[in-house]
Design a protein around this motif. Structure first.
Motif, PDB file in Angstrom:
ATOM      1  N   ASP A  56       0.849  -1.193   0.000  1.00 30.89           N
ATOM      2  CA  ASP A  56       0.000   0.000   0.000  1.00 30.89           C
ATOM      3  C   ASP A  56       0.882   1.240   0.000  1.00 30.89           C
ATOM      4  N   GLN A  57       0.568   2.185  -0.870  1.00 30.91           N
ATOM      5  CA  GLN A  57       1.366   3.412  -0.911  1.00 30.91           C
ATOM      6  C   GLN A  57       0.782   4.456   0.026  1.00 30.91           C
ATOM      7  N   LYS A  58       1.671   5.141   0.745  1.00 29.11           N
ATOM      8  CA  LYS A  58       1.263   6.297   1.543  1.00 29.11           C
ATOM      9  C   LYS A  58       1.269   7.507   0.613  1.00 29.11           C
ATOM     10  N   LYS A  59       0.490   8.530   0.988  1.00 28.06           N
ATOM     11  CA  LYS A  59       0.496   9.749   0.157  1.00 28.06           C
ATOM     12  C   LYS A  59       1.917  10.272   0.002  1.00 28.06           C
ATOM     13  N   LEU A  60       2.685  10.212   1.087  1.00 30.80           N
ATOM     14  CA  LEU A  60       4.039  10.774   1.030  1.00 30.80           C
ATOM     15  C   LEU A  60       5.003   9.930   0.200  1.00 30.80           C
ATOM     16  N   ASP A  61       4.730   8.613   0.050  1.00 33.62           N
ATOM     17  CA  ASP A  61       5.525   7.795  -0.883  1.00 33.62           C
ATOM     18  C   ASP A  61       5.384   8.372  -2.285  1.00 33.62           C
ATOM     19  N   ASN A  65       8.208  10.503  -4.358  1.00 30.32           N
ATOM     20  CA  ASN A  65       8.638   9.901  -5.622  1.00 30.32           C
ATOM     21  C   ASN A  65       8.499  10.918  -6.764  1.00 30.32           C
ATOM     22  N   ASP A  66       7.364  11.591  -6.825  1.00 31.51           N
ATOM     23  CA  ASP A  66       7.147  12.566  -7.910  1.00 31.51           C
ATOM     24  C   ASP A  66       8.141  13.720  -7.813  1.00 31.51           C
ATOM     25  N   ILE A  81      15.779   6.978 -14.435  1.00 30.11           N
ATOM     26  CA  ILE A  81      15.640   6.664 -13.015  1.00 30.11           C
ATOM     27  C   ILE A  81      14.860   5.357 -12.848  1.00 30.11           C
ATOM     28  N   ALA A  82      15.083   4.710 -11.711  1.00 32.23           N
ATOM     29  CA  ALA A  82      14.257   3.570 -11.316  1.00 32.23           C
ATOM     30  C   ALA A  82      13.923   3.785  -9.852  1.00 32.23           C
ATOM     31  N   SER A  83      12.695   3.493  -9.486  1.00 33.03           N
ATOM     32  CA  SER A  83      12.240   3.798  -8.126  1.00 33.03           C
ATOM     33  C   SER A  83      11.392   2.662  -7.581  1.00 33.03           C
ATOM     34  N   GLU A  84      11.375   2.553  -6.257  1.00 36.50           N
ATOM     35  CA  GLU A  84      10.495   1.573  -5.612  1.00 36.50           C
ATOM     36  C   GLU A  84       9.048   1.779  -6.058  1.00 36.50           C
ATOM     37  N   GLU A  85       8.696   3.028  -6.345  1.00 28.00           N
ATOM     38  CA  GLU A  85       7.290   3.342  -6.637  1.00 28.00           C
ATOM     39  C   GLU A  85       6.947   3.306  -8.130  1.00 28.00           C
ATOM     40  N   GLU A  86       7.906   2.926  -8.988  1.00 28.44           N
ATOM     41  CA  GLU A  86       7.648   2.891 -10.435  1.00 28.44           C
ATOM     42  C   GLU A  86       7.845   1.465 -10.916  1.00 28.44           C
ATOM     43  N   GLU A  87       6.916   0.960 -11.704  1.00 29.18           N
ATOM     44  CA  GLU A  87       7.045  -0.429 -12.167  1.00 29.18           C
ATOM     45  C   GLU A  87       8.287  -0.615 -13.038  1.00 29.18           C
ATOM     46  N   LEU A 101      18.837   5.260  -8.991  1.00 24.51           N
ATOM     47  CA  LEU A 101      17.777   4.420  -8.409  1.00 24.51           C
ATOM     48  C   LEU A 101      17.482   4.952  -7.018  1.00 24.51           C
ATOM     49  N   PHE A 102      16.219   4.905  -6.614  1.00 22.74           N
ATOM     50  CA  PHE A 102      15.937   5.397  -5.264  1.00 22.74           C
ATOM     51  C   PHE A 102      14.701   4.760  -4.638  1.00 22.74           C
ATOM     52  N   ASP A 103      14.745   4.751  -3.300  1.00 26.22           N
ATOM     53  CA  ASP A 103      13.556   4.485  -2.491  1.00 26.22           C
ATOM     54  C   ASP A 103      13.199   5.855  -1.932  1.00 26.22           C
ATOM     55  N   PRO A 104      12.152   6.488  -2.483  1.00 22.47           N
ATOM     56  CA  PRO A 104      11.904   7.893  -2.119  1.00 22.47           C
ATOM     57  C   PRO A 104      11.610   8.100  -0.642  1.00 22.47           C
ATOM     58  N   LEU A 105      10.921   7.126  -0.020  1.00 17.58           N
ATOM     59  CA  LEU A 105      10.620   7.279   1.408  1.00 17.58           C
ATOM     60  C   LEU A 105      10.665   5.916   2.078  1.00 17.58           C
ATOM     61  N   ASP A 106      11.862   5.547   2.507  1.00 23.93           N
ATOM     62  CA  ASP A 106      12.037   4.255   3.174  1.00 23.93           C
ATOM     63  C   ASP A 106      11.441   4.313   4.580  1.00 23.93           C
ATOM     64  N   GLY A 107      10.785   3.238   4.963  1.00 21.54           N
ATOM     65  CA  GLY A 107      10.210   3.181   6.311  1.00 21.54           C
ATOM     66  C   GLY A 107       8.892   3.913   6.403  1.00 21.54           C
ATOM     67  N   SER A 108       8.145   3.941   5.294  1.00 24.70           N
ATOM     68  CA  SER A 108       6.979   4.833   5.284  1.00 24.70           C
ATOM     69  C   SER A 108       5.887   4.426   6.279  1.00 24.70           C
ATOM     70  N   SER A 109       5.971   3.191   6.827  1.00 23.74           N
ATOM     71  CA  SER A 109       4.980   2.849   7.861  1.00 23.74           C
ATOM     72  C   SER A 109       5.222   3.693   9.120  1.00 23.74           C
ATOM     73  N   ASN A 110       6.386   4.340   9.201  1.00 20.97           N
ATOM     74  CA  ASN A 110       6.692   5.198  10.356  1.00 20.97           C
ATOM     75  C   ASN A 110       6.114   6.606  10.240  1.00 20.97           C
ATOM     76  N   ILE A 111       5.651   6.961   9.039  1.00 21.29           N
ATOM     77  CA  ILE A 111       5.234   8.352   8.818  1.00 21.29           C
ATOM     78  C   ILE A 111       4.140   8.766   9.796  1.00 21.29           C
ATOM     79  N   ASP A 112       3.111   7.898   9.889  1.00 21.96           N
ATOM     80  CA  ASP A 112       1.940   8.301  10.679  1.00 21.96           C
ATOM     81  C   ASP A 112       2.202   8.313  12.176  1.00 21.96           C
TER      82      ASP A 112
END
Ligand code: AFP
Length: 323
Positions: A56-61, A65-66, A81-87, A101-112
């Protein structure tokens, strides 16, 4: 205080790579500002979609990414580029010299819960062809020209390697620049601290079961010392701690998902972290091989990860050879 650009100049970093790192870190500063105002801007919570990994993507993921995609496309320095959020990979500029290559927001379950998150990036030189496809990214981690992460915590920290040691820079919010505060980070060879999601214990393979069981036996067990445990649930936070004070971090294969070789992604998590850890004197392995030597077969490939203090990683790998 030495600023990032000055420090890269002192290290004789190629000017194009320095410029690229400047663009990436500027974008991360913008992400840090967004995170800072998260609840006020209504950007917490779910985006309502899944990424290519079925997560599941968080809004901030999606937003981060964008932001990175747009910032990198504008530089003219990046071929794709290649990203966790792009197929699939995304083409940027046909004359670009780099692949990122990037993971734009690693650990996103921590955001909330207002806990640690970060952006992880890995940079390769681009092949000499005008258009790119996923296959052009499939190169082992030892070919990375730079890798790093920006940790969004109480301070915003950039940890970076261009193959000349691992350096830490802190965002000076008053001038909007990253300044060097820890040059040539060294991970202690030995440790008494480990990081693993212990809720998966019953699913681990026998060698990991035996290794962790021996750590938990403490001073009177076979290791002859007590071990402490930490788990941030964001690799970026766990690796940062290990770079600061040593430790071993592992996310092993487990039989909950027997078809997946691991949870963590090789190309935008394990490889960049492996490069940073090795440049700081640590080790980064799967349960069998050096991570940076893996020939990837997919940009979203997963691997088991065991990294950190050199002697402790060796001990853990030995359990995998013996059992
Ligand atoms: P995301 O990148 O999807 O936020 O996942 C974070 C992560 O891949 C890694 O950073 C953590 O070490 C790991 O997941 C935490 O996993 P558990 O939730 O299974 O502990």
């Amino acid at each position: 205080m030495t600023q990032l650009s000055e420090h890269l100049l002192k290290q004789n970093t190629a000017p194009e790579l320095s410029r690229l790192l400047g663009h990436i870190t500027d974008c991360c500063t913008q992400i840090a500002k967004l995170l800072h105002h998260g609840p006020m801007n209504d950007i917490l919570g779910m985006a309502g979609a899944e990424n290519v990994q079925g997560e599941d993507q968080k809004k901030l993921d999606v937003i981060s990414n964008d932001m990175l995609k747009e910032a990198l496309a504008k530089t003219g320095l990046v071929k794709g580029i290649a990203s966790e959020e792009e197929e699939h990979c995304v083409s940027c500029h046909e004359d670009g010299e780099f692949l990122v290559l990037f993971d734009p927001l690693d650990g996103s379950s921590n955001i909330d819960i207002n806990s640690l998150v970060g952006t992880i990036f890995s940079i390769y030189s681009a092949p000499e062809k005008s258009s790119i496809e996923d296959a052009d990214f499939l190169r082992p981690g030892h070919e990375q020209v730079a890798a790093g992460y920006v940790l969004y915590g109480p301070s915003v920290i950039l940890t970076l390697t261009t193959g000349q040691g691992t350096q830490m820079y802190m965002l000076d919010q008053t001038i909007g620049e990253y300044v060097l505060y820890q040059a040539n980070v060294e991970i202690p060879r030995e440790t008494q601290e480990f990081a693993i999601n212990a809720s998966n214990q019953r699913h681990w393979a026998a060698p990991m079961q035996a290794y962790i069981a021996d750590l938990l036996k403490g001073k009177t067990g076979p290791r002859g010392k007590n071990f402490n445990m930490r788990w941030v649930a964001a690799m970026v936070g766990d690796v940062h701690r290990i770079l600061c004070r040593g430790g071993i971090f592992t996310y092993p294969w487990d039989k909950k998902n027997p078809d997946k070789p691991g949870k963590l992604r090789l190309m935008y998590e394990a490889n960049p972290m492996g490069f940073l850890v090795e440049q700081a004197g640590g080790k980064a392995f799967t349960d069998k091989a050096r991570i940076l030597d893996i020939q990837p077969d997919n940009i979203h490939q997963r691997v088991p990860v065991i990294l950190g203090s050199a002697d402790e990683v060796k001990t853990c790998i030995q359990y995998h050879k013996d059992i």
